[in-house]
Write a protein that holds these residues in place. Structure first.
Motif, PDB file in Angstrom:
ATOM      1  N   TRP A 112      35.986  47.369  32.833  1.00 46.08           N
ATOM      2  CA  TRP A 112      36.708  46.750  33.942  1.00 46.08           C
ATOM      3  C   TRP A 112      37.224  45.370  33.562  1.00 46.08           C
ATOM      4  N   LEU A 113      38.262  44.984  34.260  1.00 42.60           N
ATOM      5  CA  LEU A 113      38.814  43.639  34.158  1.00 42.60           C
ATOM      6  C   LEU A 113      38.740  43.014  35.551  1.00 42.60           C
ATOM      7  N   ILE A 114      38.223  41.790  35.622  1.00 42.89           N
ATOM      8  CA  ILE A 114      38.080  41.101  36.900  1.00 42.89           C
ATOM      9  C   ILE A 114      38.921  39.824  36.871  1.00 42.89           C
ATOM     10  N   ILE A 115      39.717  39.651  37.897  1.00 43.32           N
ATOM     11  CA  ILE A 115      40.606  38.488  37.997  1.00 43.32           C
ATOM     12  C   ILE A 115      39.906  37.387  38.788  1.00 43.32           C
ATOM     13  N   HIS A 116      39.738  36.228  38.156  1.00 43.86           N
ATOM     14  CA  HIS A 116      39.172  35.052  38.828  1.00 43.86           C
ATOM     15  C   HIS A 116      40.235  33.958  38.790  1.00 43.86           C
ATOM     16  N   ASP A 117      40.696  33.556  39.952  1.00 40.36           N
ATOM     17  CA  ASP A 117      41.831  32.623  40.003  1.00 40.36           C
ATOM     18  C   ASP A 117      41.743  31.776  41.272  1.00 40.36           C
ATOM     19  N   ARG A 118      40.798  30.842  41.271  1.00 41.08           N
ATOM     20  CA  ARG A 118      40.504  30.075  42.484  1.00 41.08           C
ATOM     21  C   ARG A 118      41.703  29.301  43.014  1.00 41.08           C
ATOM     22  N   GLN A 119      42.542  28.813  42.114  1.00 44.74           N
ATOM     23  CA  GLN A 119      43.683  27.982  42.532  1.00 44.74           C
ATOM     24  C   GLN A 119      44.988  28.768  42.598  1.00 44.74           C
ATOM     25  N   ASN A 120      44.899  30.096  42.497  1.00 45.94           N
ATOM     26  CA  ASN A 120      46.076  30.960  42.552  1.00 45.94           C
ATOM     27  C   ASN A 120      47.140  30.551  41.528  1.00 45.94           C
ATOM     28  N   ILE A 121      46.685  30.217  40.330  1.00 43.09           N
ATOM     29  CA  ILE A 121      47.599  29.808  39.257  1.00 43.09           C
ATOM     30  C   ILE A 121      48.331  31.017  38.682  1.00 43.09           C
ATOM     31  N   LEU A 122      47.637  32.147  38.591  1.00 45.29           N
ATOM     32  CA  LEU A 122      48.271  33.336  38.028  1.00 45.29           C
ATOM     33  C   LEU A 122      49.322  33.917  38.966  1.00 45.29           C
ATOM     34  N   GLY A 123      49.085  33.758  40.262  1.00 46.37           N
ATOM     35  CA  GLY A 123      50.065  34.222  41.236  1.00 46.37           C
ATOM     36  C   GLY A 123      50.188  35.736  41.279  1.00 46.37           C
TER      37      GLY A 123
END
Length: 437
Positions: A260-271
């Protein structure tokens, strides 16, 4: 009469540029070894990172039963969502709660952790860009990237500091084309486990330079006594982290290909663009096995902690055994791991002058002692070799004894070592004088 085609007049079928430029370094080295084992000694392969090879490590009954039950589900026979069944994705999010606040929508199920790594690299980097990979490090990143025209740049680990990241070297490798930093923790091939403080230092480098992190954490919780696993994503304040994990190692089922791949992006930088890109890439193979997906919630919830504890304790004891045996061997310097399933061993090549490289050393050891270790070349790290610690105790002990005999048979005398050292100093001085002239 039909009109003549304006196409090619002769056969000219070639492999694509992607196919020609894709290489698995470990497989290439292993398959190209031009040597046969000693026919009088059974081969002991300490090379492949598959904990199931010798049959001494097996998943618990709860895991096997979950898959048996899954067979009865009609939904385990058909195609699933391209990113995985929602129930299975949510189970991974719950299992990974130690990594920070995530939901099933942040999870993409993959065909093994290597597929998760491929998704992470290809969603972040374009041809002409680069990703930073530890040296020594697992070379699947090179396999994935180079065929796509993505450059691999290495940052050094420090063997005398339990393979900590050389932070200055890491930052020096970053340029305007750096798309991601890969952090492997716990480490393959080193067996290091980074402290929370050291992970914070790495994150500070990434934050200063605005570079996301690919966290390869397939060995999460595979840590020995006195050490603690900390997920990179759990302590990141602003740096986006794509975490790659799976069932493979901890649950002893690499052949089930569930990652699995988990997306962690607290500041919504990846968008939304990066998330959509991951979904687009995942659609190429329509998700992993639905049979294992349906069993996944039960596997993650029902596997007893005692199973994990027993496996880790066994591997830790194996590490202690190998370290104690090999640290007494002249010409070798094992580095005691803190977790995972491997140990790196320095080969003091100056004490084995008949060999030009550790690859020759390893090849001869197969020919004479039928013990196969992976040469450091597999990890872009010469003068070392890696051994796997998951083999049964009696086999590991026998392997260490054979390695000791091989070293004793080939180590140079002290007089010759000193002579070789003097020659190297003389050559170095001569080179310096030439440069000064």
């Amino acid at each position: 009469m039909s009109r003549r085609s304006q196409g090619k007049r002769s056969w000219d079928v070639r492999a694509s540029v992607l196919a020609r430029n894709t290489h698995n370094l470990i497989r290439s080295i292993v398959e190209n070894l031009q040597v046969e084992p000693n026919p009088n000694k059974p081969l002991i392969a300490l090379s492949v990172g598959d904990p199931t090879v010798f049959g001494n490590l097996n998943p618990p009954e709860q895991v096997l039963q979950a898959v048996r039950d899954s067979i009865e589900w009609s939904s385990s026979r058909g195609y699933g969502s391209m990113v995985g069944h929602q129930e299975a994705r949510q189970a991974v999010a719950k299992y990974s709660a130690h990594q920070g606040s995530v939901t099933g929508d942040d999870v993409i199920l993959c065909s093994g952790c290597s597929h998760a790594i491929e998704l992470a690299v290809t969603v972040l980097a374009d041809s002409g860009q680069n990703i930073l990979v530890p040296r020594p490090g697992f070379m699947i990143y090179k396999t994935v990237a180079e065929g796509l025209g993505i450059e691999i740049k290495h940052y050094d680990l420090l063997p005398n500091q339990q393979w900590k990241v050389d932070l200055e070297d890491l930052e020096n490798q970053i340029d305007k084309e750096t798309a991601a930093i890969v952090v492997i923790n716990p480490s393959n091939p080193c067996g290091s486990v980074y402290t929370r403080e050291h992970l914070t230092e790495i994150l500070e480098v990434a934050s200063r330079n605005c570079v996301p992190i690919i966290a390869d954490e397939i060995y999460e919780h595979f840590v020995f006594a006195g050490h603690e696993f900390t997920a990179m994503s759990a302590i990141s304040k602003d740096v986006p982290v794509l975490t790659c994990g799976g069932l493979t190692k901890r649950f002893l089922v690499p052949g089930w290909r569930m990652g699995w791949l988990i997306i962690h992006d607290r500041q919504n930088i990846l968008g939304r663009e990066v998330r959509k890109g991951l979904f687009n890439l995942a659609s190429k193979i329509l998700g992993p096995s639905t049979l294992i997906q349906r069993a996944l919630p039960t596997i993650l919830e029902s596997t007893p902690q005692s199973f994990f504890d027993e496996v880790v304790l066994f591997i830790e004891n194996q590490a202690k055994l190998a370290f104690e045996e090999l640290q007494r061997v002249p010409g070798l310097k094992p580095i005691m791991p803190q977790g995972a399933m491997y140990m790196m061993i320095e080969i003091k090549m100056s004490q084995f002058p008949e060999f030009k490289s550790e690859l020759q050393f390893v090849e001869r050891m197969v020919a004479e002692q039928s013990v196969f270790c992976l040469p450091g070349e597999c990890f872009c790290y010469p003068n070392y070799m890696r051994i796997v610690l998951t083999v049964p105790e009696d086999i590991l002990r026998e392997a260490c004894q054979r390695i000791a005999v091989f070293c004793q048979d080939h180590i140079a005398s002290r007089e010759n070592i000193n002579k070789i050292g003097s020659n190297e100093v003389a050559l170095a001085n001569e080179a310096c004088e030439t440069i000064n002239v």
